[in-house]
Design a protein around this motif. Sequence first.
Motif, PDB file in Angstrom:
ATOM      1  N   ILE A   1       0.834  -1.203   0.000  1.00  0.00           N
ATOM      2  CA  ILE A   1       0.000   0.000   0.000  1.00  0.00           C
ATOM      3  C   ILE A   1       0.867   1.250   0.000  1.00  0.00           C
ATOM      4  O   ILE A   1       0.638   2.186  -0.769  1.00  0.00           O
ATOM      5  CB  ILE A   1      -0.976  -0.010   1.191  1.00  0.00           C
ATOM      6  N   THR A   2       1.916   1.249   0.839  1.00  0.00           N
ATOM      7  CA  THR A   2       2.744   2.446   0.866  1.00  0.00           C
ATOM      8  C   THR A   2       3.462   2.633  -0.464  1.00  0.00           C
ATOM      9  O   THR A   2       3.514   3.743  -0.983  1.00  0.00           O
ATOM     10  CB  THR A   2       3.778   2.403   2.004  1.00  0.00           C
ATOM     11  N   SER A   3       3.984   1.545  -1.035  1.00  0.00           N
ATOM     12  CA  SER A   3       4.704   1.747  -2.296  1.00  0.00           C
ATOM     13  C   SER A   3       3.722   2.125  -3.392  1.00  0.00           C
ATOM     14  O   SER A   3       4.029   2.944  -4.253  1.00  0.00           O
ATOM     15  CB  SER A   3       5.518   0.504  -2.680  1.00  0.00           C
ATOM     16  N   GLY A   4       2.522   1.545  -3.338  1.00  0.00           N
ATOM     17  CA  GLY A   4       1.495   1.953  -4.292  1.00  0.00           C
ATOM     18  C   GLY A   4       1.180   3.431  -4.141  1.00  0.00           C
ATOM     19  O   GLY A   4       1.078   4.170  -5.119  1.00  0.00           O
ATOM     20  N   CYS A   5       1.050   3.873  -2.893  1.00  0.00           N
ATOM     21  CA  CYS A   5       0.770   5.284  -2.633  1.00  0.00           C
ATOM     22  C   CYS A   5       1.902   6.157  -3.150  1.00  0.00           C
ATOM     23  O   CYS A   5       1.662   7.202  -3.755  1.00  0.00           O
ATOM     24  CB  CYS A   5       0.609   5.536  -1.132  1.00  0.00           C
ATOM     25  N   ILE A   6       3.138   5.732  -2.899  1.00  0.00           N
ATOM     26  CA  ILE A   6       4.273   6.543  -3.346  1.00  0.00           C
ATOM     27  C   ILE A   6       4.237   6.680  -4.867  1.00  0.00           C
ATOM     28  O   ILE A   6       4.379   7.774  -5.414  1.00  0.00           O
ATOM     29  CB  ILE A   6       5.606   5.935  -2.877  1.00  0.00           C
ATOM     30  N   LEU A   7       4.008   5.547  -5.542  1.00  0.00           N
ATOM     31  CA  LEU A   7       3.903   5.618  -7.004  1.00  0.00           C
ATOM     32  C   LEU A   7       2.770   6.554  -7.411  1.00  0.00           C
ATOM     33  O   LEU A   7       2.902   7.345  -8.349  1.00  0.00           O
ATOM     34  CB  LEU A   7       3.653   4.228  -7.592  1.00  0.00           C
ATOM     35  N   TYR A   8       1.672   6.453  -6.691  1.00  0.00           N
ATOM     36  CA  TYR A   8       0.511   7.278  -7.010  1.00  0.00           C
ATOM     37  C   TYR A   8       0.816   8.761  -6.792  1.00  0.00           C
ATOM     38  O   TYR A   8       0.540   9.595  -7.652  1.00  0.00           O
ATOM     39  CB  TYR A   8      -0.674   6.826  -6.150  1.00  0.00           C
ATOM     40  N   PHE A   9       1.430   9.083  -5.657  1.00  0.00           N
ATOM     41  CA  PHE A   9       1.801  10.477  -5.391  1.00  0.00           C
ATOM     42  C   PHE A   9       2.724  10.981  -6.469  1.00  0.00           C
ATOM     43  O   PHE A   9       2.596  12.093  -6.974  1.00  0.00           O
ATOM     44  CB  PHE A   9       2.529  10.604  -4.048  1.00  0.00           C
ATOM     45  N   LYS A  10       3.675  10.133  -6.801  1.00  0.00           N
ATOM     46  CA  LYS A  10       4.659  10.494  -7.817  1.00  0.00           C
ATOM     47  C   LYS A  10       3.932  10.841  -9.123  1.00  0.00           C
ATOM     48  O   LYS A  10       4.251  11.814  -9.792  1.00  0.00           O
ATOM     49  CB  LYS A  10       5.605   9.305  -8.021  1.00  0.00           C
ATOM     50  N   GLN A  11       2.955  10.010  -9.452  1.00  0.00           N
ATOM     51  CA  GLN A  11       2.221  10.248 -10.689  1.00  0.00           C
ATOM     52  C   GLN A  11       1.359  11.505 -10.603  1.00  0.00           C
ATOM     53  O   GLN A  11       1.210  12.237 -11.575  1.00  0.00           O
ATOM     54  CB  GLN A  11       1.351   9.040 -11.045  1.00  0.00           C
ATOM     55  N   MET A  12       0.787  11.743  -9.425  1.00  0.00           N
ATOM     56  CA  MET A  12       0.014  12.972  -9.236  1.00  0.00           C
ATOM     57  C   MET A  12       0.889  14.168  -9.529  1.00  0.00           C
ATOM     58  O   MET A  12       0.517  15.106 -10.244  1.00  0.00           O
ATOM     59  CB  MET A  12      -0.446  13.062  -7.773  1.00  0.00           C
ATOM     60  N   ASN A  13       2.079  14.104  -8.961  1.00  0.00           N
ATOM     61  CA  ASN A  13       3.038  15.175  -9.125  1.00  0.00           C
ATOM     62  C   ASN A  13       3.403  15.357 -10.597  1.00  0.00           C
ATOM     63  O   ASN A  13       3.424  16.464 -11.126  1.00  0.00           O
ATOM     64  CB  ASN A  13       4.285  14.801  -8.327  1.00  0.00           C
ATOM     65  N   GLU A  14       3.661  14.226 -11.234  1.00  0.00           N
ATOM     66  CA  GLU A  14       4.052  14.255 -12.631  1.00  0.00           C
ATOM     67  C   GLU A  14       2.949  14.850 -13.489  1.00  0.00           C
ATOM     68  O   GLU A  14       3.208  15.642 -14.386  1.00  0.00           O
ATOM     69  CB  GLU A  14       4.338  12.821 -13.089  1.00  0.00           C
ATOM     70  N   SER A  15       1.716  14.467 -13.173  1.00  0.00           N
ATOM     71  CA  SER A  15       0.618  14.964 -14.000  1.00  0.00           C
ATOM     72  C   SER A  15       0.484  16.473 -13.846  1.00  0.00           C
ATOM     73  O   SER A  15       0.191  17.179 -14.804  1.00  0.00           O
ATOM     74  CB  SER A  15      -0.684  14.256 -13.632  1.00  0.00           C
ATOM     75  N   GLU A  16       0.710  16.965 -12.622  1.00  0.00           N
ATOM     76  CA  GLU A  16       0.654  18.412 -12.426  1.00  0.00           C
ATOM     77  C   GLU A  16       1.756  19.092 -13.231  1.00  0.00           C
ATOM     78  O   GLU A  16       1.554  20.150 -13.823  1.00  0.00           O
ATOM     79  CB  GLU A  16       0.827  18.755 -10.940  1.00  0.00           C
ATOM     80  N   GLU A  17       2.919  18.455 -13.223  1.00  0.00           N
ATOM     81  CA  GLU A  17       4.026  19.051 -13.956  1.00  0.00           C
ATOM     82  C   GLU A  17       3.773  19.057 -15.461  1.00  0.00           C
ATOM     83  O   GLU A  17       4.264  19.918 -16.179  1.00  0.00           O
ATOM     84  CB  GLU A  17       5.317  18.282 -13.676  1.00  0.00           C
ATOM     85  N   GLU A  18       3.030  18.075 -15.916  1.00  0.00           N
ATOM     86  CA  GLU A  18       2.810  17.981 -17.350  1.00  0.00           C
ATOM     87  C   GLU A  18       1.568  18.730 -17.804  1.00  0.00           C
ATOM     88  O   GLU A  18       1.249  18.759 -18.987  1.00  0.00           O
ATOM     89  CB  GLU A  18       2.739  16.511 -17.779  1.00  0.00           C
ATOM     90  N   ARG A  19       0.883  19.337 -16.867  1.00  0.00           N
ATOM     91  CA  ARG A  19      -0.333  20.053 -17.216  1.00  0.00           C
ATOM     92  C   ARG A  19      -0.139  21.033 -18.378  1.00  0.00           C
ATOM     93  O   ARG A  19      -0.945  21.041 -19.315  1.00  0.00           O
ATOM     94  CB  ARG A  19      -0.889  20.767 -15.990  1.00  0.00           C
ATOM     95  N   PRO A  20       0.926  21.868 -18.362  1.00  0.00           N
ATOM     96  CA  PRO A  20       1.118  22.785 -19.496  1.00  0.00           C
ATOM     97  C   PRO A  20       1.222  22.046 -20.830  1.00  0.00           C
ATOM     98  O   PRO A  20       0.705  22.524 -21.843  1.00  0.00           O
ATOM     99  CB  PRO A  20       2.434  23.489 -19.187  1.00  0.00           C
ATOM    100  N   ASN A  21       1.860  20.886 -20.796  1.00  0.00           N
ATOM    101  CA  ASN A  21       1.928  20.088 -22.025  1.00  0.00           C
ATOM    102  C   ASN A  21       0.538  19.708 -22.514  1.00  0.00           C
ATOM    103  O   ASN A  21       0.247  19.744 -23.707  1.00  0.00           O
ATOM    104  CB  ASN A  21       2.698  18.792 -21.772  1.00  0.00           C
ATOM    105  N   TYR A  22      -0.301  19.313 -21.557  1.00  0.00           N
ATOM    106  CA  TYR A  22      -1.652  18.915 -21.952  1.00  0.00           C
ATOM    107  C   TYR A  22      -2.413  20.101 -22.527  1.00  0.00           C
ATOM    108  O   TYR A  22      -3.197  19.952 -23.467  1.00  0.00           O
ATOM    109  CB  TYR A  22      -2.417  18.315 -20.769  1.00  0.00           C
ATOM    110  N   THR A  23      -2.160  21.268 -21.938  1.00  0.00           N
ATOM    111  CA  THR A  23      -2.811  22.465 -22.473  1.00  0.00           C
ATOM    112  C   THR A  23      -2.417  22.672 -23.920  1.00  0.00           C
ATOM    113  O   THR A  23      -3.273  22.870 -24.788  1.00  0.00           O
ATOM    114  CB  THR A  23      -2.394  23.693 -21.636  1.00  0.00           C
ATOM    115  N   VAL A  24      -1.118  22.605 -24.185  1.00  0.00           N
ATOM    116  CA  VAL A  24      -0.658  22.780 -25.562  1.00  0.00           C
ATOM    117  C   VAL A  24      -1.289  21.742 -26.476  1.00  0.00           C
ATOM    118  O   VAL A  24      -1.840  22.076 -27.535  1.00  0.00           O
ATOM    119  CB  VAL A  24       0.880  22.669 -25.635  1.00  0.00           C
ATOM    120  N   LEU A  25      -1.251  20.492 -26.042  1.00  0.00           N
ATOM    121  CA  LEU A  25      -1.777  19.430 -26.890  1.00  0.00           C
ATOM    122  C   LEU A  25      -3.257  19.624 -27.170  1.00  0.00           C
ATOM    123  O   LEU A  25      -3.726  19.416 -28.295  1.00  0.00           O
ATOM    124  CB  LEU A  25      -1.547  18.062 -26.236  1.00  0.00           C
ATOM    125  N   ARG A  26      -3.984  20.050 -26.164  1.00  0.00           N
ATOM    126  CA  ARG A  26      -5.418  20.220 -26.396  1.00  0.00           C
ATOM    127  C   ARG A  26      -5.690  21.409 -27.295  1.00  0.00           C
ATOM    128  O   ARG A  26      -6.612  21.386 -28.104  1.00  0.00           O
ATOM    129  CB  ARG A  26      -6.154  20.332 -25.065  1.00  0.00           C
TER     130      ARG A  26
END
Lengths: 648, 253
Positions: free
Chosen positions: A542-567
């Motif tokens: 559960i903790t490692s799953g959470c860490i991966l999940y947090f990491k991905q949350m973070n990554e998605s926030e970082e990539e938000r500008p990319n998604y804006t451009v793509l959209r």
Amino acid sequence: MSINQMILRNMRKNLKNYYLYVFALVFSVGLYFSFVTLQYDPGVDNVETSAKMAAAIRTAAIMLVVIVTVFLVYANSIFIKRRGKEIGLFQLIGMTKGRIFRVLTIENLIIYISSMLIGIFVGFSFSKLIQMVLFKTTGITEVASLNFSAAALLQTVIVFFVIFGVIMLTNWIFIKGQSILSLFRATSKTEGQIRNISILEIIMGLLGLVLIIAGYYVSSKLFDGDFSVMNELLFAMAFILGAVILGTYLFYKGSIRFVANLLRKRKKGYLNINDVMSLSSIMFRMKSNSLLLTIITTVSALAIGLSSLSYISYYSAEKTSKQNIPDHFSLADEQNAKQFEQELKESGFDFYQKEFKVLQANVVTKEILVKQQSGAAFDPSEMVLPIISDQALNEMNAAPDEAIFTGYSKVLASVISFDKEGLIQIEGKEKVIDQDYLGLENDYILPYSYSDGGLPTVVVDQTTFASLQEDIDEEVQDEPLTYFGFNLEDPSNLSEATDLFQSLSYNDDEGRSSQYEAFLQQKENMGLVMFIVGFLGLTFLITSGCILYFKQMNESEEERPNYTVLRKLGFTEADLSRGVRGKQLVNFGIPLIVGLLHGYFAVRSGWFFFGTEFYTPMLIVMGIYTILYSIFGGLSIVYYKKVIREAL
Amino acid sequence: MNVLEASKIQKSYGNKFMKQDVLMGIDVSIERGEFISIMGASGSGKTTLLNVLSSIDRVSGGSIKIDGQEMTKKREKQLAEFRKRHLGFIFQEYNLLDTLTVKENILLPLSIAKVSKEEAIMAFDSLAEELGIDEIQNKYPNEISGGQKQRTSAARAFIHNPSIIFADEPTGALDSKSASNLLNKLSDLNARRKATIAMVTHDPVAASYSGRVIFIKDGRIYTQLNKGTESRQSFLKDIMKTQGVLGGVQYEH
Ligand SMILES: Nc1ncnc2c1ncn2[C@@H]1O[C@H](COP(=O)(O)OP(=O)(O)OP(=O)(O)O)[C@@H](O)[C@H]1O
Ligand SMILES: [Mg+2]
């Protein structure tokens, strides 16, 4: 505005950022508290094996603290990085780092204490559930009562304040090491620059693969008898561990980027949306992610391995007890046997009986040993083995000069192995009888106690047996034992018959054994181990799953500008979501698959020490892991979708 | 022939009780092959107008036709589809995907249109030469300069020969040399490829590269200037004059 007002205002504004951290905290505190409550529970203390259990639980609690600390420190590090801009702003308006740190600490403390209270409440409610699970798995029938333990509370509070100290220390280091400028860039800077793949990286990736495969190879040979000296064995184990972990790291660092790069090169710059969302994004981050992924993979492999092994022993408890004690009941004293027979009859059980003599004699096995093996606890070229006549059995027949070995435990066989055939000598007091060794059979005939805990039983022809009986070596045994075995026709009555057997005690009978008793014992011991290991494994998952999940949350926030451009360019939400699914398949799939593989090889190398069933229990454990991991993967996709939707 | 025809566009933010009207009935039409600029004071609604015209944002009222198709009635998915094939974009920043190389960024619009790889790479080669980004094609965005970044996004906007290209302050983050470099390339491409460009800018110099400037004030069109056969220098003077009247700010030049 006073500092206090500012703190409050900031907290209100940051509530959204906090929720992840609060969740991590509540989860950890709850888990730990429920576990410690269990440790102090009088119900658990009453259990017969209390000393063992208490020690095991204490060890587990320490491991839990380690896992939880890593988890919270990581969650906090994501959290503080998100707030880098804000901290930079404070600095810009002239606050000292010390002051910022104080503000942050107070803020953190408020969150921390309130989460801890919630966590303790949750953990308290949860502990009853855990307790019930524990009693269920160990087969102890006791009503789970809910006791609030002040000692558990105190321990939890102390432990989490120490962890709080660690977290504050990391925050201090973070703030100290940052200039105003770098704080503004906190989120974007961490990934660093990406360069083209160097030759070094390719070599690194290949080396990683080679190391992993080497580790697997050695692990499969580990108990084949190639490493029989204890030192060699330990060295081999250390090698496997080192090679696999290092290999995994290099694999993540080199191979994945290398393979992704090959795929990418082939496209000649012409990437479709799926490539953009998954391939390039994964490559972009793999280098900085590889350490985290290695840790997650290694510990999940550990958790998978341990839970599989303990579940194997639990799952095979019945088979193991059948191997150790082939008949439902056995006795060696004729008087006792007669009485038990009588009692069984009177209680109306249908049963059948076995009776045969068992000799012990020194057997020279020097010539059938696979090779000269040193380092075993005793000299395997000569050992005292139980000997029975082939007349005692229907299944086997031996000619006068022939001998068959049967019922050799797999654990011992992994240390001392015999040839398929050869010559052995059975030593009486005066004479030595040469016999042709015909090989090893799998039937278990005598209980563990007769065969020194798993040595083979020697089956010889009746004539040989008779002459050995005449020529008993007193140094080995005074007189041959008679083995009385009892088996119920209907095994479903075993429990009641065992009650009867136990009520007659027979504790002075040296041949006394009861299959069902052994089964319960095995189940109780392994149930506890399984419970603890399972608990730890689940926590880690559960903790490692959470860490991966947090990491991905973070990554998605970082990539938000990319998604804006793509959209803006005209890619739809659906296009992007499809790409994200591919990306998450890799992000969660690779650590899962590598972890499962590592776990598989770890389990395969030594599973027979733990039980008799391999695939079913291991696959069940792996299935559960896969499902839980998929849930985290699914959650992260849901989060990504939200980010994508809001990107335009 | 008009590529874009917009009439009575209205846009307001907020809800019923707290309504802020940003665009209050704007009529714009852009001919094929035209290069127009949109100017106005900060907060006058330039970005909003561009977003609405380019279907990134929805209007509150009015109609927009691009290539004869009514945009305001389309659903989100159809709009995305339309943007993919018919529109190009250049923004002030956050233009390029930092996970992709320059070449990959530029080829992105073609991969959606399912153009064959060979054609795509040919299109890239010719455009890259025109824009002078040959040498940096395998670099990542964080390894190149701001001017190179903007030329890269210009290349991405042009690569699929869209009906119209929207640019929001493309020179906003550039020094004057890189800015004039980019603007020269844009007007070159406009002339040679007959590409239609609509650009929002603060900068009169940037606007002077275009053929027509639309001034916006308080959500309405204030006036328009046509370059006609004027030289760029005298057009620039006109623009600055108008801007002075419009905002009361004088630019020294
Ligand atoms: N998402 C939004 N929600 C509410 N109001 C908005 C939103 N976007 C813009 N506005 C308002 O609309 C008005 C016009 O904004 P817009 O961004 O179009 O101005 P602009 O002309 O591009 O200014 P600048 O030159 O500074 O970029 C502003 O008053 C702004 O406050
Ligand atoms: Mg604007």
